[in-house]
Design a protein around this motif. Structure first.
Motif, short mmCIF file in Angstrom:
data_model
loop_
_atom_site.label_atom_id
_atom_site.label_comp_id
_atom_site.label_asym_id
_atom_site.label_seq_id
_atom_site.Cartn_x
_atom_site.Cartn_y
_atom_site.Cartn_z
N SER A 68 25.78 6.79 31.96
CA SER A 68 25.33 7.05 33.31
C SER A 68 25.46 5.81 34.18
O SER A 68 25.08 4.71 33.78
CB SER A 68 23.89 7.53 33.30
N MET A 69 25.99 6.00 35.39
CA MET A 69 26.06 4.90 36.34
C MET A 69 24.77 4.80 37.15
O MET A 69 24.50 3.75 37.74
CB MET A 69 27.24 5.11 37.29
N ILE A 70 24.01 5.89 37.23
CA ILE A 70 22.73 5.83 37.91
C ILE A 70 21.77 4.98 37.08
O ILE A 70 21.51 5.26 35.92
CB ILE A 70 22.13 7.23 38.12
N GLY A 71 21.28 3.92 37.69
CA GLY A 71 20.41 3.01 36.97
C GLY A 71 21.12 1.81 36.39
O GLY A 71 20.49 0.94 35.78
N ALA A 72 22.45 1.73 36.60
CA ALA A 72 23.21 0.59 36.06
C ALA A 72 23.17 -0.58 37.03
O ALA A 72 23.32 -0.41 38.24
CB ALA A 72 24.66 1.00 35.79
N ILE A 106 18.84 3.55 41.79
CA ILE A 106 20.29 3.72 41.65
C ILE A 106 20.90 2.49 40.99
O ILE A 106 21.72 2.59 40.09
CB ILE A 106 20.96 3.96 43.02
N ASN A 107 20.49 1.31 41.49
CA ASN A 107 21.05 0.06 40.98
C ASN A 107 19.95 -0.99 40.93
O ASN A 107 19.51 -1.48 41.96
CB ASN A 107 22.20 -0.41 41.90
N PRO A 108 19.44 -1.33 39.74
CA PRO A 108 18.33 -2.28 39.64
C PRO A 108 18.62 -3.64 40.27
O PRO A 108 17.73 -4.28 40.83
CB PRO A 108 18.11 -2.41 38.13
N LEU A 109 19.87 -4.08 40.19
CA LEU A 109 20.23 -5.38 40.76
C LEU A 109 20.06 -5.37 42.27
O LEU A 109 19.48 -6.29 42.86
CB LEU A 109 21.67 -5.72 40.38
N MET A 110 20.54 -4.32 42.91
CA MET A 110 20.41 -4.23 44.36
C MET A 110 18.97 -3.95 44.77
O MET A 110 18.50 -4.42 45.81
CB MET A 110 21.35 -3.15 44.91
N ALA A 111 18.25 -3.18 43.95
CA ALA A 111 16.84 -2.92 44.25
C ALA A 111 16.05 -4.22 44.27
O ALA A 111 15.23 -4.47 45.16
CB ALA A 111 16.26 -1.95 43.23
N THR A 112 16.32 -5.08 43.30
CA THR A 112 15.64 -6.37 43.26
C THR A 112 16.00 -7.20 44.49
O THR A 112 15.13 -7.86 45.09
CB THR A 112 16.03 -7.13 41.97
N GLY A 113 17.27 -7.16 44.87
CA GLY A 113 17.69 -7.89 46.07
C GLY A 113 17.00 -7.40 47.32
O GLY A 113 16.62 -8.20 48.19
#
Length: 774
Positions: free
Chosen positions: A3-7, A654-661
């Motif tokens: 899954s790409m969701i959450g990657a 959707i994307n933990p890296l962007m969420a953190t940003g």
């Protein structure tokens, strides 16, 4: 593929931007482009007696100078009905920086020189640069034709809660201020208009290209197909670029007259006085509560400073503040009301969070006041008043405001597993008794805010076509895909997040998916990017469009494999018959087949190209729990954020890296509001913070190393389960910091410190409290 969701995928957008290969409006070069520069008022309130442009017109390279009188029939900058702002001041000016005339010349420097030569004679008028001055007895209306400077008043409750407040065992009255802030995007306002026989094209730094297109078409009497608005790479917006600015109209009008492209590039100092400011609310709060801190009633009277001209994105923001005034808590009776006041200052519009950070700051400060009054731990008061997870969705007393699935206590519990609260409290107590060490304070913020903005009835109030969002997904014959979205990103990472959604749904490589946005000539009608609606609304539209492509592809694959659709599965980019993995066709093969009509089932349209419009049935409600630990230097009053811990719930990530940003960026702005930023005016309406020398922005040295985490409570209000995250940090952080500052000073009897908590302000509090330095 998995899954790409959450990657945690690295952003696709970044390589071009980091290597200087992005395209911003000022990078667009058209042959024959000329440049527009404003002549701006240096007075806050004055009648225009005369404007002499003769010297300016004679300057080398000048193509013309125009005032309001020279542009009859020019449409006003449509904003608030009955208070339409002219593009150039007519008869009088209402704030420092209001445009009085425009100069167009062959280059930007010649235009700036000529603007200096325009002579304007003013008759000064009384200046009302504050709410107090604008609402004082005898204050003359700043906008002609109005009865006063109070341009909007609204009561949002059937009761004033007086009976409940009077019956409460305890009652507090609190005055809170959310100071005026500047958005300060990296890129100021820039636009380039090219009016040709075929119509008008405007390149603009905007968050809402289709809305801007529709406004321009209506203003100039053109069909929408004759107007094209392009928002290329946009260097930050933070809500301020959702406003519609006079320069969009003026560059278009002057391009039409001169038959040449006209560009306007705002300077940084212009941006500080011209782009809409944010916040600028004052709250008079009364809260009733019992002996254990249970909140019984809340009355909030909000006064908003609108600036010199009410902006469509700003005048209604106290409504959102009112709706969210209860925060995470079950308060039986909430009675909000507000008034919006015109002052001789820069107009106020939306700014990251737009109305919700003000509400969150208010209720979180109230909770800490209640705890201090009763001698209770602030966390105990929060726990006793939380809406519980099993009560979700939770209908507030305001019609249509229904909190979706959330776990407010769960977020706080997770936060407490990260911080050692007992150790922090012990350290705080020890430092109070040791004058050699800085004071330590612990502040909390448990918050909920509106995200996923829609539905249509809400957005119509702000002048938009609707609250839905659009997406088109096209699968090419080589198996690659193109997404077209109505949202227009300015740093949110849509190119990455939306590609992840499509990659997941169509099982095609993430690298083979591209995004098209921000061009009304190539993208279907959309609404735009604001209100944390990118993932919940725009992403849901992408998900649905991709789902329609998948469903059609499944039918074609079933026809190719001579199998029933129910017997197929899509795995790693191949449709295969369940139980016989060797029997299948790739998505690329299906894409090729989709363009062969003689090999398709009867009645099939060619291609795999689908559009979806997603209308959220309700807002989404991101939430979380944040903790800030500060140290205060006893000698200077300097506040250092020693630690900042954030636990957020934005539903599906959707994307933990962007969420953190996103959290990092929002918290940075929240810390800056709490400690550094404030737009200030003198009594004469002159800006005291007109440059970045005077207006203090945070650097990396001012910010801590963040500690972030999430709980995941998907919302049922959209198919992705996403709630939005872009504004959460800015909504949560100011009160976490201020609560920590007050906590550090609590032993001195301090109950409140007004934002920003500058060293001078804190030092004076320490001095007046007689803090022992021996």
């Amino acid at each position: 593929m998995g899954s790409m969701i959450g990657a945690a995928v690295v952003r696709k957008e970044d390589p071009a931007l980091l290597t200087g290969r992005g395209t911003y409006v000022d990078d667009v070069r058209l042959p024959g482009t000329v440049h527009m520069v404003y002549v701006r008022s240096y007075l806050a309130h004055a009648r225009i007696v005369s404007i002499d442009t003769s010297e300016a017109v004679a300057k080398p390279g000048v193509l013309g100078v125009w005032t309001n009188a020279d542009l009859p029939g020019l449409p006003p900058n449509r904003s608030v009905p009955g208070m339409e702002r002219p593009c150039l001041a007519r008869d009088k000016v209402r704030f420092v920086g209001e445009p009085v005339a425009v100069v167009v010349a062959a280059d930007r420097y010649a235009a700036a020189d000529a603007a200096e030569a325009v002579l304007v004679e003013y008759e000064e008028l009384p200046v009302m640069a504050s709410i107090e001055a604008a609402t004082a007895d005898g204050a003359v209306p700043i906008i002609d034709g109005l009865e006063s400077n109070v341009v909007l008043e609204q009561v949002l409750s059937a009761t004033d809660a007086e009976a409940e407040l009077a019956a409460a065992p305890h009652r507090l009255s609190i005055h809170l201020k959310n100071q005026r802030c500047a958005a300060v995007p990296m890129e100021p306002t820039v636009c380039l208009a090219d009016w040709q026989a075929s119509g008008l094209t405007l390149w603009a730094t905007t968050q809402t290209p289709h809305h801007s297109r529709n406004e321009l078409a209506a203003m100039f009497g053109l069909s929408q197909q004759e107007v094209r608005v392009v928002a290329p790479d946009v260097g930050g917006g933070f809500g301020a670029k959702a406003s519609f600015y006079p320069e969009f109209i003026l560059t278009a009008e002057l391009s039409k007259r001169l038959r040449r492209p006209v560009k306007f590039v705002e300077t940084r100092s212009e941006n500080m006085i011209s782009m809409v400011h944010g916040r600028a609310q004052e709250h008079d709060v009364e809260v009733g509560f019992d002996d254990d801190g249970t909140l019984l009633a809340l009355r909030v009277r909000i006064t908003q400073d609108c600036g010199g001209w009410p902006d469509a994105t700003g005048i209604g923001l106290p409504t959102l503040t009112s709706f969210m005034s209860g925060g995470c808590y079950k308060i039986p009776v909430i009675a909000p009301s507000f008034r919006s006041v015109v002052t001789n200052t820069t107009p106020v519009g939306s700014y990251r969070g737009a109305g919700r950070p003000e509400a969150s700051f208010m209720i979180e400060r109230v909770v800490d006041h209640v705890a201090a009054e009763l001698g209770l731990d602030p966390l105990e008061v929060r726990r006793r008043n939380f809406v519980q997870a099993d009560e979700m969705p939770f209908a507030t007393q305001f019609e249509g405001i229904v909190y979706d699935e959330a776990n407010f206590p769960g977020a706080l519990d997770k936060l407490l597993t990260v911080i050692d609260y007992d150790a922090l409290r012990a350290d705080r107590a020890a430092r109070r008794d040791d004058p050699s060490k800085p004071l330590l304070g612990i502040g909390f913020s448990t918050f909920v805010e509106m995200g996923g903005f829609g539905p249509t009835p809400l957005f119509e109030q702000f002048g938009y076509v609707g609250g839905w969002e659009s997406a088109n997904v096209r699968l090419n014959s080589d198996g690659s895909a193109v997404i077209k979205v109505g949202t227009s990103p300015h740093g949110q990472g849509h190119q990455t997040a939306f590609a992840q959604i499509v990659a997941d749904e169509l099982s095609i490589p993430f690298e083979r998916i591209s995004l098209v946005h921000g061009d009304t000539a190539t993208v279907q009608e959309g609404i735009g990017t604001m209100g944390s609606r990118g993932a919940p609304v725009g992403g849901s539209a992408v998900f649905q469009a991709a789902g329609k492509v998948r469903a059609k592809a499944m039918k074609i694959a079933a026809h190719m494999l001579e199998a029933d659709e129910s017997d197929l599965e899509l795995v790693d980019g191949r449709f295969r018959v369940k139980g016989t993995p060797d029997q299948g066709v790739s998505m690329a093969e299906v894409a090729v087949r989709s363009f062969k009509p003689h090999l398709l089932p009867d009645g099939f349209d060619l291609g795999l190209d689908e559009t979806a419009y997603f209308e959220p049935k309700n807002l989404s409600y991101p939430s979380g729990a944040h903790c800030c630990v500060v140290e205060i230097d006893r000698d200077t009053g300097f506040v250092k954020v020693a630690r900042y811990v954030a636990v957020d719930d934005c539903g599906t990530v959707i994307n933990p890296l962007m969420a953190t940003g996103q959290i990092h960026g929002g918290v940075a702005q929240g810390i800056a509001q709490a400690l550094l930023e404030e737009v200030r005016y003198g009594a004469d309406g002159q800006p005291a913070t007109g440059t970045l020398v005077d207006y203090t922005l945070p650097s990396a040295m001012d910010l801590p190393r963040y500690e972030t985490d999430h709980i995941v409570t998907p919302t049922s209000f959209n198919p992705l389960g996403a709630k939005g995250l872009g504004e959460s940090g800015a909504t949560a952080a100011p009160q976490a910091v201020v609560n920590a500052v007050v906590d550090a000073l609590g032993h001195l009897g301090v109950r409140d410190v007004e934002m920003p908590c500058t060293p001078q302000k804190v030092w004076r509090i320490l001095q007046s409290a007689g803090e022992d330095r021996s």
